[in-house]
Design an enzyme around this catalytic site. Structure first.
Site, PDB file in Angstrom:
ATOM      1  N   LYS A   1       0.878  -1.184   0.000  1.00  0.00           N
ATOM      2  CA  LYS A   1       0.000   0.000   0.000  1.00  0.00           C
ATOM      3  C   LYS A   1       0.905   1.220   0.000  1.00  0.00           C
ATOM      4  O   LYS A   1       2.112   1.093   0.191  1.00  0.00           O
ATOM      5  CB  LYS A   1      -0.891   0.007   1.241  1.00  0.00           C
ATOM      6  CG  LYS A   1      -0.124  -0.308   2.540  1.00  0.00           C
ATOM      7  CD  LYS A   1      -1.028  -0.362   3.751  1.00  0.00           C
ATOM      8  CE  LYS A   1      -1.709  -1.684   3.941  1.00  0.00           C
ATOM      9  NZ  LYS A   1      -3.129  -1.655   3.625  1.00  0.00           N
ATOM     10  N   ARG A   2       0.327   2.411  -0.192  1.00  0.00           N
ATOM     11  CA  ARG A   2       1.163   3.602  -0.074  1.00  0.00           C
ATOM     12  C   ARG A   2       1.837   3.659   1.277  1.00  0.00           C
ATOM     13  O   ARG A   2       1.297   3.175   2.277  1.00  0.00           O
ATOM     14  CB  ARG A   2       0.305   4.864  -0.268  1.00  0.00           C
ATOM     15  CG  ARG A   2       0.021   5.188  -1.699  1.00  0.00           C
ATOM     16  CD  ARG A   2       1.295   5.433  -2.490  1.00  0.00           C
ATOM     17  NE  ARG A   2       1.884   6.715  -2.144  1.00  0.00           N
ATOM     18  CZ  ARG A   2       1.831   7.793  -2.918  1.00  0.00           C
ATOM     19  NH1 ARG A   2       1.249   7.744  -4.100  1.00  0.00           N
ATOM     20  NH2 ARG A   2       2.383   8.930  -2.518  1.00  0.00           N
TER      21      ARG A   2
ATOM     22  N   LYS B   1      -0.646   4.025   8.193  1.00  0.00           N
ATOM     23  CA  LYS B   1      -0.793   2.636   7.726  1.00  0.00           C
ATOM     24  C   LYS B   1       0.146   1.687   8.479  1.00  0.00           C
ATOM     25  O   LYS B   1       0.027   0.472   8.375  1.00  0.00           O
ATOM     26  CB  LYS B   1      -0.560   2.555   6.218  1.00  0.00           C
ATOM     27  CG  LYS B   1      -1.613   3.305   5.394  1.00  0.00           C
ATOM     28  CD  LYS B   1      -1.315   3.236   3.905  1.00  0.00           C
ATOM     29  CE  LYS B   1      -2.222   4.109   3.058  1.00  0.00           C
ATOM     30  NZ  LYS B   1      -3.532   3.509   2.775  1.00  0.00           N
TER      31      LYS B   1
HETATM   32  C1  26W Z   1      -5.318  16.756  -1.478  1.00  0.00           C
HETATM   33  C2  26W Z   1      -4.391  15.667  -1.042  1.00  0.00           C
HETATM   34  C3  26W Z   1      -5.074  14.336  -1.074  1.00  0.00           C
HETATM   35  C4  26W Z   1      -4.762  13.426  -2.065  1.00  0.00           C
HETATM   36  C5  26W Z   1      -5.411  12.215  -2.113  1.00  0.00           C
HETATM   37  C6  26W Z   1      -6.022  14.031  -0.134  1.00  0.00           C
HETATM   38  C7  26W Z   1      -6.671  12.823  -0.187  1.00  0.00           C
HETATM   39  C8  26W Z   1      -6.362  11.920  -1.188  1.00  0.00           C
HETATM   40  C9  26W Z   1      -7.095  10.606  -1.304  1.00  0.00           C
HETATM   41  C10 26W Z   1      -8.551  10.794  -1.002  1.00  0.00           C
HETATM   42  C11 26W Z   1      -6.476   9.571  -0.455  1.00  0.00           C
HETATM   43  C12 26W Z   1      -7.000   8.201  -0.760  1.00  0.00           C
HETATM   44  O1  26W Z   1      -6.686   7.607  -1.772  1.00  0.00           O
HETATM   45  N1  26W Z   1      -7.805   7.655   0.147  1.00  0.00           N
HETATM   46  C13 26W Z   1      -8.100   6.248   0.094  1.00  0.00           C
HETATM   47  O2  26W Z   1      -9.293   6.037  -0.631  1.00  0.00           O
HETATM   48  C14 26W Z   1      -9.558   4.650  -0.774  1.00  0.00           C
HETATM   49  C15 26W Z   1     -10.763   4.498  -1.670  1.00  0.00           C
HETATM   50  O3  26W Z   1     -11.917   4.919  -1.021  1.00  0.00           O
HETATM   51  C16 26W Z   1      -9.767   4.014   0.593  1.00  0.00           C
HETATM   52  O4  26W Z   1      -9.942   2.630   0.409  1.00  0.00           O
HETATM   53  C17 26W Z   1      -8.550   4.264   1.478  1.00  0.00           C
HETATM   54  O5  26W Z   1      -8.801   3.790   2.776  1.00  0.00           O
HETATM   55  C18 26W Z   1      -8.240   5.734   1.525  1.00  0.00           C
HETATM   56  O6  26W Z   1      -7.023   5.966   2.206  1.00  0.00           O
END
Ligand code: 26W
Length: 809
Positions: free
Chosen positions: A540-541, A546
């Protein structure tokens, strides 16, 4: 098409499109020819389907997302066309190996992680369910960076996925639109009222490419519309004629920077101007296109909500809301009330993260300067929202403070979304509850009817049929292949629960997959792993929440145990880590360095290296995941409870028969519900416990450390010098993050707190693993119970609660 026809088509393409004969063709030539033949088949269906939607007036979903993490298309398309076997055989007879051909395709890595991959799975499911959808995003010239590891540290190289062209996209020059930035707004008063004129702006051309995405046996391919930024004039002739060549191309370079590169930060918002330009760029282009298309087929913009519904994937595409309102007001001449009413009926919003630092807030002045008209519209929405807050809580300024869109010089994007959108959803049941009771608590009081939970899912076409053909064959021989089209049919597998033959067959497949993965990894990066050890995977990232750190500290703990006592009970294990860190995320990069250091420590120790092995898989992406998931036996899902919105990797592992060890967080909870307490290993504090500790500031990591000598030894080793490191750099910053800082900030993610609990559960897991029959049954049950995590089920729920699309007949 049958095998013979496929051979014929491929040969024809080789000759006519590439100009080579089959005996002269390289793997790359074959890739191109084969892809063209597959593309032809997809195109036929695409053309028919789009025509039908236009004429039938079926509602279409616009899925707006800054990211679509698509991976490769070729073999996935073959599978969904039910032509994979025929192609493999045809190619075999022509003397080519489909696996090699497949590797010619670059991953479309237009995403960071979970949010982007979810969007890609959704397109596959929507098409499989025959629902019309257009995904809208940016055609990033460079997707997520390639990860290089040198001396145990991450370095980044640019991703050049378009270098050899992209066969899966088609340019649509006729749909080009113009996006405007900057300038100022003039009010023009006439007899009928005021109108607005935008002057002094800079314009950017939004040039679209479409990619068809076909689901399983689908007559309704999805469309992924990717916008590319282009300058109006490539070359400024005035400067050119003056001899100033650099200046002549400078402006176009600046403009085109908008679609140059995907920002690699995941779950962390930084208010960069270029990023704001990106977000407005693709949302404005998409809304202009949508209105234009609607007018072409249906005439009146007032009927937009009957024909379109729009999903906003996290807040990144929020500007689509004021942009649509702008078009309706300024270009279509609607009143404010009419424009608002339309927007209120069209938009919905999914939240994917409750981490404070992920919540998007933009500097108001920055936004105002870049997008003056949009700013004005946001002001009006904010005013309306403030009125409803005031009505609900008369005189309570603190509520306004919390819920307003514009506040203290910032624009709160989530607040804008919730104010306008018809539905707001979380991505697992826990996450939906946290949103309602914590993150957006007051909004939930104001608009209770808006809030819903829709648990994420994954497409079983890619994550089972494509990634794990052998397991798919075992399943299909028992319940037929119908589950690939109708997800409910997967439940038929329940009849094979406890069936010794299925359990054995699944175990045999797992062993073969482990062997194949070992060979793959050796070829990929030279790492040698033993397929007879337990494959324990965390992929995962890289993010502190995490808790890759918890895992690697525990591996260190196991190392010391074996070293101290060679007779200690230990399952020979390979611990596989795969993770990219955001380039600017120092702690995440330190954790990657630590993982490598522990790997070296073990490798150099003959007393331990036969039972323990740590490998870091370089450059994790969708294609690597497809190899990895089928080979995993243990799925590590260790996030601090309450912080992982859902997780989707956890579902991919489960589907492929890995047993989860994890916290009660995100969709892990639903995995626990599905599989039952005997077939999962749950550890650690629950979300409410941690919240209580946070509230009372009662957590004392140092006390945990002092009370546990084994843990203390592990933590101390971060700085004691036992770990092999390049240029003498120990791990003081990780050490300090766990123990020091102002006391309330130390170990923010409760690594030390959950350590003992993890250790206890891991010991249980090892005991289960050596009981071979028991373990195999656990593994099979995980596959059998994973049906509810099909993204087809997710899409079905969105459709019932949010979109109300009709499947094309
Ligand atoms: C603005 C910066 C930024 C960039 C990316 C804020 C938030 C994000 C994403 C929303 C992060 C992300 O990928 N979240 C993941 O989304 C998945 C799909 O719903 C979930 O399964 C993960 O738990 C969640 O971390």
């Amino acid at each position: 098409m049958d095998k013979e026809q496929i051979k014929e088509e491929i040969i024809k393409k080789l000759r006519r499109t590439i100009g080579v004969t089959p005996d002269e063709a390289s793997n790359e030539d074959i890739y191109v020819a084969v892809s063209c033949t597959v593309r032809d088949l997809v195109m036929d269906r695409w053309a028919e389907a789009n025509k039908q939607v236009h004429h039938s007036g079926n509602k279409r979903l616009y899925y707006l997302s800054a990211e679509f993490l698509m991976g490769r298309a070729l073999t996935n398309n073959m599978i969904n066309l039910e032509l994979y076997d025929a192609y493999r055989d045809a190619l075999g007879e022509l003397g080519f190996d489909l696996d090699r051909i497949e590797e010619q395709e670059a991953d479309a890595g237009l995403g960071n992680g979970g949010l982007g991959r979810l969007a890609a799975c959704f397109l596959d499911s929507l098409s499989t369910l025959e629902m019309p959808v257009t995904g809208c995003c940016i055609r990033y010239e460079h997707g997520l960076f390639r990860q290089l590891i040198e001396d145990g540290e991450q370095h980044e190289a640019v991703d050049n996925w378009l270098e050899h062209g992209n066969l899966w996209e088609i340019a649509r020059p006729e749909d080009t639109v113009e996006v405007r930035y900057g300038g100022h707004i003039e009010e023009v008063w006439t007899d009928t009222g005021v109108s607005f004129k935008h002057e002094g702006y800079t314009s950017v051309v939004a040039y679209p490419y479409d990619m068809p995405v076909i689901g399983y046996e689908s007559k309704m391919p999805a469309t992924l519309r990717m916008w590319q930024a282009r300058a109006k004039t490539k070359l400024d002739m005035k400067n050119f004629n003056r001899g100033d060549y650099a200046r002549a191309v400078e402006e176009s370079a600046l403009v085109e920077a908008i679609s140059q590169v995907l920002y690699p930060e995941d779950n962390h918002h930084q208010g960069k101007l270029l990023r704001l330009k990106q977000f407005y760029f693709f949302t404005s282009a998409s809304m202009q296109f949508l209105v234009r298309r609607h007018k072409k087929f249906h005439g009146d913009v007032r009927t937009l909500p009957d024909y379109y519904t729009i999903q906003i994937n996290d807040t990144h595409p929020t500007l689509a809301i004021p942009e649509l309102i702008r078009i309706l007001l300024d270009e279509e001449g609607l009143s404010w009330d009419e424009a608002f009413d339309i927007a209120f009926r069209m938009f919905n919003y999914t939240n994917h993260s409750i981490m404070r630092e992920a919540l998007e807030r933009w500097n108001e002045n920055l936004l105002k300067e870049l997008l003056p008209r949009i700013h004005k519209i946001i002001t009006v929405i904010d005013q309306k929202l403030r009125e409803s807050i005031w009505q609900k809580w008369p005189g309570d300024w603190s509520k306004i403070d919390e819920l307003a869109i514009l506040n203290r010089g910032e624009v709160h994007m989530a607040n804008l979304c919730i104010a306008v959108c018809g539905r707001v959803n979380g991505v697992s049941q826990l996450h939906a509850n946290i949103i309602k009771t914590q993150t957006f608590r007051d909004f939930y009081v104001l608009y209770p009817e808006k809030f819903i939970g829709v648990t994420n899912g994954i497409t079983i076409r890619r994550w089972l049929a494509k990634a794990n053909p052998a397991l798919t064959a075992e399943i299909e021989s028992r319940i037929t292949r119908s589950f690939l089209k109708d997800y409910r049919d997967f439940e038929k597998l329940r009849n094979w629960e406890g069936n010794a033959e299925f359990i054995e067959a699944a175990a045999r497949v797992k062993q073969e997959n482990k062997e194949r993965f070992a060979a793959y990894l050796e070829a990929k990066q030279g790492s040698v792993i033993d397929p007879h050890t337990m494959f324990d995977v965390q992929a995962k990232r890289l993010h502190e929440y995490k808790r890759q750190l918890l895992k690697i500290l525990h591996v260190l703990c196991l190392y010391f145990r074996v070293k101290d006592n060679p007779h200690t009970f230990m399952v020979p294990s390979t611990f596989l880590f795969a993770a990219k860190a955001a380039p600017g995320y120092y702690m995440a990069k330190e954790i990657i360095r630590l993982i490598h250091s522990v790997a070296w420590l073990i490798d150099s120790d003959p007393a331990v290296r036969d039972v323990l092995k740590v490998v870091f898989i370089e450059d994790y992406n969708v294609s690597v995941a497809e190899q990895l998931m089928p080979a995993a036996e243990v799925s590590e899902q260790l996030s601090t409870a309450g912080l992982e919105a859902s997780g989707t990797g956890n579902m991919k592992f489960m589907l492929n028969g890995a047993v989860t060890i994890g916290t009660m967080d995100g969709a892990n909870i639903e995995i626990y519900d599905a599989v039952g307490e005997d077939d999962i290993f749950i550890f650690g504090a629950r979300a409410e416990e941690l919240r209580a500790m946070d509230r009372l500031c009662s957590y004392d990591p140092r006390a945990v450390y002092d009370a546990n000598p084994e843990l203390k030894r592990v933590v101390d080793s971060l700085v004691s010098g036992v770990l092999p490191v390049a240029s003498n750099k120990q791990f003081h910053d990780i050490y300090n993050a766990l123990l020091h800082y102002g006391s309330h900030k130390a170990d923010r993610y409760f690594v030390l707190h959950d350590f003992a609990s993890y250790d206890k559960e891991f010991t249980k897991l090892m005991a289960a693993y050596v009981d071979r029959d028991k373990w195999k049954a656990m593994s099979a049950r995980n596959t059998i119970c994973s049906g509810i995590f099909s993204s087809d089920r997710t899409i079905h729920e969105y459709n019932e609660m949010v979109w109300h699309l009709k499947a094309i007949e």
